[in-house]
Structures are given as C-alpha cells and as structure tokens.
Design a protein around this motif. Structure first.
Motif, mmCIF file in Angstrom:
data_model
loop_
_atom_site.group_PDB
_atom_site.id
_atom_site.type_symbol
_atom_site.label_atom_id
_atom_site.label_comp_id
_atom_site.label_asym_id
_atom_site.label_seq_id
_atom_site.Cartn_x
_atom_site.Cartn_y
_atom_site.Cartn_z
ATOM 1 N N CYS A 37 1.102 7.418 -2.353
ATOM 2 C CA CYS A 37 0.545 6.753 -1.175
ATOM 3 C C CYS A 37 1.570 5.737 -0.674
ATOM 4 N N ASN A 39 1.141 3.036 0.515
ATOM 5 C CA ASN A 39 0.675 1.678 0.214
ATOM 6 C C ASN A 39 0.884 1.344 -1.261
ATOM 7 N N GLY A 48 -1.251 -1.177 -3.458
ATOM 8 C CA GLY A 48 -2.367 -0.423 -2.891
ATOM 9 C C GLY A 48 -3.476 -1.307 -2.344
ATOM 10 N N CYS A 49 -4.544 -0.663 -1.895
ATOM 11 C CA CYS A 49 -5.716 -1.389 -1.419
ATOM 12 C C CYS A 49 -6.339 -2.111 -2.610
ATOM 13 N N TYR A 51 -9.135 -2.482 -3.842
ATOM 14 C CA TYR A 51 -10.201 -1.842 -4.639
ATOM 15 C C TYR A 51 -9.748 -0.530 -5.262
ATOM 16 N N GLY A 55 -5.229 5.704 -6.855
ATOM 17 C CA GLY A 55 -5.458 6.673 -5.777
ATOM 18 C C GLY A 55 -6.849 7.251 -5.734
ATOM 19 N N HIS A 94 -5.060 10.034 -3.780
ATOM 20 C CA HIS A 94 -3.954 9.475 -2.991
ATOM 21 C C HIS A 94 -4.001 9.936 -1.529
ATOM 22 N N THR A 95 -2.807 10.092 -0.937
ATOM 23 C CA THR A 95 -2.714 10.352 0.510
ATOM 24 C C THR A 95 -2.182 11.766 0.703
ATOM 25 N N ARG A 125 -4.578 8.739 5.162
ATOM 26 C CA ARG A 125 -4.538 7.458 5.865
ATOM 27 C C ARG A 125 -4.074 7.687 7.301
#
Ligand code: SF4
Length: 310
Positions: A37, A39, A48-49, A51, A55, A94-95, A125
């Motif tokens: 990802c 991020n 990452g985000c 939360y 992933g 993940h992305t 994303r």
C-alpha cells in the motif's frame, strides 16, 4: 414495504442483490494477492491508516499461496456450507490496484479463470486509480461482474488527516468519477466512530455518499485492533469506541440518506476475535444486525426516505 427486499429488511442487502443477479447464493472468496500500500511503503506515507493492521487481510490465507491455491482453500471452506458454490474473488488485503498494469492484469485473470468464479471485487484507494488502471478495470468490467471497493471512510479531511489516509476528499471524487465514467460498479466504504467525529459528521458523510448515488456502500464500525496506532491511543484513553446503542442509532439515520437502489454490502464491522481490542460487543454480529432491524421498524423508516434525487 421496502422495494428491494424479499425478507422484510428495510435496507437493500447484498444477499438480495446477488440472489436477483445470479439466481442463487454467491459467496465472497478472500484473496491476499501480495500487494502493498502506498500509505505503508513510503510512496504516500509510512505506518498506514491509524486503524490498519497489515493491510486488513486477516481472514485471507496469505500471499505465500498463489491466487489459485487461495481460491481452492476458500472453495473448500465454502463447500462446507454449500455445494458447487458460485464465487466472487475478493482482492481484499492492501491496495489491489497498486502495481504495474501487467501484474494487475495477470492476477485478476488468474482469479477469473478459477472454476466457479463469477465476479471480482477489488479493494483499493482513490490515489491508486488513474486513467490506465481505470481502463484495465473497464476491460474486466465488460467481461465479468466487477466491483471496485473504494475506501473513503469519511468526507471530512480533518478526520482523514488525523488517521493518516493520505489523500483528500477531492482525490476520492476524482477516482470515483473516473470509474463511474467507465460504467464500473463502485462500492464506497465508510467507517463510523473515527477519532474526532460525532453523529452529525457521520451522517454528513452518508448524505454526501448518497448524493453520489453509488452502486453499493459498506458501513463499517471502527475497530481497535492490536498492533495499530489506534490501539496505542485507546490504551492511553485518547480514543473511545462507539457504544452499540450509538452505532445502531447512527446507522439507522445514515441509511435514510442512501438511495434505495444502493446495495448496502456491509452494515457492521468484521473483527477477528484474536486481534480485536474494542468494541467487543461487535463480535456478536447477529445482535447488531437484529438491533438495526428492530430500530428501523420502531422508527418505521427505510433506506432512502431522506434521499433527495437530483
Ligand atoms: S489504505 Fe488500506 S491497506 Fe493502506 S494503510 Fe490504509 S487501511 Fe491499510
């Protein structure tokens, strides 16, 4: 009675949608295709985000297995519930548009070639959708029942900066419109209970998502999961999770602003018992779903009653 139901639900469930589309129950088979990802790997950010743990592919069999092997394992799992199931291959971890076009093409094709696969769901994303990716997704959309699952979580950029989403609402709208121009089915994800948000903010997000008239939406509950930044904040008392009563109240209000045609693919979280720190009430999904049904009946309300068609 609500138009898009066969079992007295007051919102448009994925079960209803898939039964109508395929004439039988269709199951999601989860895949970790080995992507990362932007991020996490530094292209957009690190960590990452707030939360996210690894992933969010904790229910997959892991990328050490090929896509075909993962789908075989998923089919075995699902066979315990149903004979000869139809499957939607769900690229979950993940992305799943973050790789060169040839790699994406190869992985999506491998999944689509697996026996019984009737569709693809691709989670990604907004900042990983460009013209080339949208063109590839459009090709697959013409071949199969394709859904792009686009994480939005919130329309509020202040909240998104706090949890480190890495792009703003404008970027989301650009990607969303690019996909819709190509007639690609899109499912928008939102999360309730993000740090700093109250009920009004969450309803505002649902209102804006409703105005986009998406094919589908997923409403998640914020989960505090071991190993995440939010887990640290939770331990320090810097973040609270929603109560079950507040969550049900908020979801019932949000559903009123989503168009009745929008399929609500998820209406609560799906945390793993081993990794979830809070809220533990969410592990009893049946009780949450039943609570939403009961509250909507008490209010005598339905999905879309406050949606204004433009
Ligand atoms: S975009 Fe998805 S995979 Fe990437 S850090 Fe955020 S939640 Fe995790």
């Amino acid at each position: 009675m609500f138009r898009y139901t066969s079992d007295n639900k007051r919102y448009h469930t994925l079960h209803y949608h898939l039964m109508n589309k395929f004439g039988e129950k269709v199951y999601k088979a989860v895949i970790d295709a080995g992507f990362t990802c932007p991020n996490i790997d530094g292209k957009c950010g690190y960590g990452g985000c707030a939360y996210c743990y690894d992933g969010a592919g904790e229910f997959t069999h892991g990328s050490a297995f090929t896509i075909t092997e993962q789908l075989s394992k998923e089919r075995e799992r699902i066979l315990k519930k149903s004979g000869a199931p139809k499957l939607i291959a769900y690229f979950q971890a993940h992305t799943n548009t973050y790789a060169p076009i040839e790699v994406l093409q190869e992985k999506y094709s491998e999944a689509l070639d697996f026996p019984g696969v009737v569709g693809l769901s691709i989670a990604t994303r907004a900042d990983c959708i460009d013209e080339d990716v949208a063109a590839l997704l459009s090709e697959f959309s013409e071949k199969t029942y394709l859904t792009v699952e686009l994480g939005l979580q919130t329309i509020h950029d202040k909240t998104a900066r706090e949890f480190n989403r890495g792009y703003d609402y404008e970027a989301f709208l650009y990607a969303y419109n690019l996909l819709k121009e190509k007639n690609i089915r899109v499912c928008v994800h939102i999360i309730n209970g993000l740090k700093g948000e109250g009920k009004g903010d969450m309803i505002e997000t649902a209102k804006c998502v409703g105005k986009l008239n998406p094919d589908a939406a997923k409403i998640h509950l914020l989960h505090i999961v071991r190993g995440t930044r939010y887990a640290e904040l939770f331990a320090n008392g810097e973040i609270k999770t929603m109560s079950k009563v507040d969550y049900i109240d908020t979801v019932c209000a949000q559903l009123e602003y989503l168009p009745p045609e929008t399929v609500v693919e998820r209406i609560t979280g799906d945390g793993g018992r081993a990794t979830l720190i809070a809220p533990l009430w969410s592990l009893d999904k049946i009780s949450v779903l039943g609570g939403i049904d009961k509250e909507m009946a008490l209010r005598n309300t339905y999905q879309g009653v406050k949606y204004i068609r433009e």
